[in-house]
Structure formats: structure tokens, C-alpha cells
Write an enzyme that holds these catalytic residues in place. Sequence first.
Site, mmCIF file in Angstrom:
data_model
loop_
_atom_site.group_PDB
_atom_site.id
_atom_site.type_symbol
_atom_site.label_atom_id
_atom_site.label_comp_id
_atom_site.label_asym_id
_atom_site.label_seq_id
_atom_site.Cartn_x
_atom_site.Cartn_y
_atom_site.Cartn_z
ATOM 1 N N PRO A 187 0.828 -1.211 0.000
ATOM 2 C CA PRO A 187 0.000 0.000 0.000
ATOM 3 C C PRO A 187 0.860 1.256 0.000
ATOM 4 O O PRO A 187 2.060 1.209 0.319
ATOM 5 C CB PRO A 187 -0.812 -0.122 1.306
ATOM 6 C CG PRO A 187 -0.702 -1.554 1.705
ATOM 7 C CD PRO A 187 0.610 -2.038 1.191
ATOM 8 N N HIS A 223 -27.497 13.017 16.516
ATOM 9 C CA HIS A 223 -26.907 12.090 15.531
ATOM 10 C C HIS A 223 -25.689 11.394 16.137
ATOM 11 O O HIS A 223 -25.575 10.156 16.082
ATOM 12 C CB HIS A 223 -26.526 12.861 14.270
ATOM 13 C CG HIS A 223 -26.076 11.995 13.141
ATOM 14 N ND1 HIS A 223 -26.836 11.764 12.024
ATOM 15 C CD2 HIS A 223 -24.935 11.279 12.962
ATOM 16 C CE1 HIS A 223 -26.176 10.954 11.195
ATOM 17 N NE2 HIS A 223 -25.011 10.660 11.752
ATOM 18 N N GLU A 224 -24.780 12.166 16.703
ATOM 19 C CA GLU A 224 -23.577 11.582 17.293
ATOM 20 C C GLU A 224 -23.912 10.764 18.525
ATOM 21 O O GLU A 224 -23.276 9.734 18.793
ATOM 22 C CB GLU A 224 -22.560 12.676 17.630
ATOM 23 C CG GLU A 224 -22.054 13.460 16.439
ATOM 24 C CD GLU A 224 -21.388 12.565 15.411
ATOM 25 O OE1 GLU A 224 -20.828 11.522 15.789
ATOM 26 O OE2 GLU A 224 -21.444 12.897 14.213
ATOM 27 N N THR A 232 9.743 2.895 -1.852
ATOM 28 C CA THR A 232 10.806 3.757 -2.376
ATOM 29 C C THR A 232 11.926 3.922 -1.354
ATOM 30 O O THR A 232 13.102 3.996 -1.720
ATOM 31 C CB THR A 232 10.223 5.128 -2.759
ATOM 32 O OG1 THR A 232 9.145 4.947 -3.675
ATOM 33 C CG2 THR A 232 11.284 6.007 -3.400
#
Length: 674
Positions: free
Chosen positions: A247, A469-470, A253
Site C-alpha cells: 500500500p 446524531h452523534e 521507495t
Amino acid sequence: MSSNSKHSGTNNIGKDTDKSPIPPKGGNKISWIYWGVLLFILLFPFFNKNISGSKEIGWAEFEESLLSQNAIEKIVVVNKEIAQIYLKKNLQDNPELKEDTEGLLSSSSGPHYYITIGSVESFENKLQRAQDDAGLFEKIDVRYENRTDWGIILSWVLPLVFFIFIWMFLIQRMGGGKGGNPLFNFGKSTAKLSEKGGTKSKVTFNDIAGLKEAKAEVMEVVDFLKNPEDYTRLGAKIPKGVMLVGPPGTGKTLMAKAVAGEAQVPFFSMSGSEFVEMFVGVGASRVRDLFKQAKTKAPSIIFIDEIDAVGRSRGKINAFQANDERESTLNQLLTELDGFGDNTGVIVLAATNRPDVLDKALLRPGRFDRHIYLELPNQSERTEIFKVHIRPLKLAKNVDIDVLAKLSPGFSGADIANICNEAALMAARKKKNEVEQEDFMAARDRVIVGMERKSKIISPKEKEIVAYHEAGHAVASWHLKHVDSLVKVSIIPRGKSLGAAWYLPEERQIVTKSQFIDQMCASLGGRAAEEIVFNEISSGALDDLEKVTKQAYTMVSYYGLDEEIGPISFYDSTGDNERLLGKPYSEEMAKQIDHEVHDLVISAYERTKNLLVQHRDELENLAQLLLKKEVVDKNDLEKLLGKRSHQVLEGDNKKPSETNLLVDYFNIEKNKVK
């Protein structure tokens, strides 16, 4: 993996190694030649005129002023075009004639005047009649000569010479020194050469933390080049190619840089995209030139970064193209790696994060004998990486590297390097003398979720929706068995999100069906809470719905976790199906997959709603606390929701100081972004 972060406080000014190369003497003389040529060409029109003193006159003036006074000694017709007139010596001092004949580089011997004639016969006839009319008994001496007119020649040659000099000047300026002119070297390799005694990478294997197995395989290649007799005495052959796969940010490198720093042989490095140009055949030419250079310096190593730029699979999709430059470059690369030509003493290293798109002929043994997979680091490897990247930092005593490593599952070496740098920047912004633990945690917040935007103005109604929501995410995940441990909930806007919840994910290698379903339920907790409390839903759950839908399709069509579809997987690890215009299954199967995905998501949503209805009081209390404090940590969560019955954290095995740090500062992976 980690990058080289060695810190040096020494001043290198004045060392020989830092001196710029002295340009060769005499380089300015060439530019003076160019200026001299340009000046001569600009002044040439003035010299091209008759600067010898002769003056052009017409036929009327010739008859009235010269012929009538019998002042002409002789006439010389040059190249049947110009008649040069010479005056008699006794009349050269005539004031009227002297004024006309004086000029730059004038000569007393003449010619003093000249006439452009149309043809020789016409000129002779007119001259004869003019002499008869003037009553001259002494005929004028007329001679004919053929001469080379250098003025005409120079008028053609000098502009050409001027453009040639300008072209040479531009080529010299574009060439930039020893490499020559790039216009004529576009077919040459642009690889950078690192070798002993010259430009060499400063990265060594000691700067690579973790990846012990991958590093051991690469070090073996370097050791073979240093001590080939230890291997050849047993009949072993050196691998022709090593493919580094992993990944982004895992150190491919960096591994090649370490090889360049450790190897005692020439090291050629270039990117795969440098082979591709707008000119057909340039890529193949550069491949040939690269291997030609490497063979002349054998034993040597070639490193091609991002080889997928030229090594993509040759398939039917390229059949519609008349001449694909990438394909011709790949064919040349395959030939150089393992063809009829001898390639002894040259090892090829290549790196890519997309091995699925590479051509199979490129990956076979004989070309790339070894495939080294660089995976994301585990906890012990992350500890080593942190130690590398904090070398140049001035750390406070409260920084615990082991805790930082435990709080960063799924982080690559590049991510850890970014965290360390952001922590140092935040400490410097606050005018601190040392980087503290809280700076690392704040840096993790900023890197993963974004910077806090407390100045972002949202309406009270929107803030209330975000809070519930949270809270819905928090309550649902708190009571689900297979959801990662919740550490912090916030409704402070960060980046593009209006709120976020942080979890401590386990480092799992496999995920069970029950874990998938619990994660889906926790992701749907925000939308379910909005529907329960406000009896209305908003667009804030877009990220949640996208995540849940993709996860459901993955469960059904990839992992074979659905009972109706059964143990069938349509996942294509080779990438061949990407070229197909249609799906790898029938329309009937597509309808069935869509039906099962829909049932899976709806059942998870209903389960989440039922769970939140059962814990409605906890949902209300947590939402109100979020509206009051904006950030709720684990201590507050335990006071409101009680201890988790199914604790995911290994709390019993952690030191007390580590547990406190987890509670106070943990911020690892964004799970919900609205």
C-alpha cells in the site's frame, strides 16, 4: 515505512562536499563571439553599400556632367550589370566632382561613379550616340570584366550564419552542461546514477524501521553483489528482478533508497512515467539505453519506481489503438529483462502499489523472481517507526512511544511521519519548548478528521440534530458486542464534518458476519436517532449510508456471507473483469443480490432503532451533554451509559498510565463524518 529523519545541527558551510562545481573558464568567450557576429550582421548593410567612394548616377547626369566635359578616362563594365566610371586625373580636383567622389574609403584611382545598365548592347549604342552628339573625337575606353560580388554572396550567407549561431546558442543554453542537448537526447535514459565515490543516497537499512522479513530479502540481494562467491560456489544464481509491492506509504521507495545507500555498485533510479513521451518509440529507446548503461557498469542495480506506468497488462482494450507507446515500451522492457540478449550482472528493483494491473509476463520468474510484499506495520513495528521519526524532535518526558504505537492501528510509515511533523508544528505554534503527548494526540485529530473549526457558525437547530446524531452512534456502538471501543464523541466541526466519533479498532485479520452486522448497526445509529427523536431524517447521514451500502454489497457478492446467495464470490483479484462492459453475473443474480442487500440494510436499521428506543433516556442525556460540553470523553460516557458489558479494549493488560492516556487523548480513526 519510516523515512530517514536523521537530525544534524552541524554547519556544513565551507566544507568541500558542499561546494558547487566551478564552471569551466572561458565560457563567456563564446557569448562574445555571438555578440560579435550579431553586431557585424547589423552593420553589414552599411558596409554592403558602395563605401569605396563611388557614387551611383543616372544617364542624364552622365551625359551633362561627365561626358560633355570630356572627364571620363575609361569605363569598366562589371558582370554586364554595372558600368564603373573612372575620371581623368587632371579633373579629379574639380570642386564639383570632388564633392561627389569623397566618401568613406574613397580612392583617387577610382572608380568614381557607376551606372546600372540594362544590357551591354543598349549601353554601347547609347554611349556611341552620346559621344557623337558631344563631338568627342577621342573615344572612351570601355572594358568588360567578370568579378565575384562578395556583397551579394554575404547578403545571402550572413543571415544563414546568423541563424546557425543563434540555433547553436539556444542549444548550448538548453543543453545545460555535460548531458548535452536534450533535443537530441530525448531517446536517452534519464536515470539518476548513484555510485561509490559519487552522489550517493544517505539512507541505509538502519533507517528502515519494521519490515524485518522484507528488509532481509532485499539485504540478501545487496549481499550477493558484495560477496557473490558465497552464493555461486553452491551453484546459486542471483535473482534478476525484485518487485516491491504494498500500500502507499509502506516504504517501497525508501527500501530502494536504502539499497542505493548500502550497495557498493552503481545504482540507476528512475520513475516509470519517465519512459513515456509524446514521441513514438522514445520509451523503448530509453529502456535500451538504460540497460546499456547498466551493463557497462555491471554489476549494477536498476530501480524503476511506479512501474505500473509502463507495465500495465496488455489486453483487448489496447486492440483498438494503432500504436500504443506504453505497450512498445513494455515489450522492450520484457526483452531486456529476459530475452535473447545477455543481462548478467544487472538486478532490477521495481515498486508499485497496484500489482493487479501489471502484465503477467512482467511478473513471471526469470524477470521478477521475487515479489516482496510490504504490509501495514503492526504495533511493534509502529513503535520502531515512531522512534525513527522522533529523532529530530525535542520531546517532553510525558511522551510515551509505546502508547502512540498502540493508538495508531492501520497507520503506515508515511502516516506516522506526518503525525510527528504535525505534532512538532502544533507545539511550535503554541510557543512550547518541547513536543508533548497532547500535541501528538491533537496532531492525530487534525490529520484524520481535520482542523477544528469553532468559528463555523451553525444554527441551534442544526447543532441539536448533530448532537442527537452523534449520540445515536455512541449509544448504539456502546451496547453492541462486536463494535470497537468508543473513546470520544465531539460535535465540534472539523474539516468537512460537523461531528465525529472516535473508536479504538482492533487489528483484525478476518471479520465475521456478526462483526459486519454490528458495525453496520453502529453506522446507522445516527440516522436512527434522528428519526426517533425528530420523527424526521436529514442529509447528515450520507457518509454513513454510503459506507453501509458498500459494506452490505461486499458481504453478499464478495465474502459469500448471505444465506440466500450462498458461498459465491464475484470478487476478481486479477482485475480482468474491469475490462468487461457488463457484470460477471446474470441479470437474475443481480436482482437477487440487490434484494439481499436491501433486506440486510433494512434489518440492520430496524435493529438499531429498537436498540435506541430501549435506551432512549441514555440517548437524551448524552445529546444534552454534547450540547453543553461539545466533547464527551470516555469517563463521561461511562458515567452516563455504564460500563460496557463486552469490552473490546485489553484494559486488564494495560498499565494505568496508558489507560488514562487512552481515555484523555485517544483519537485514531474517523468512523463517522457528516
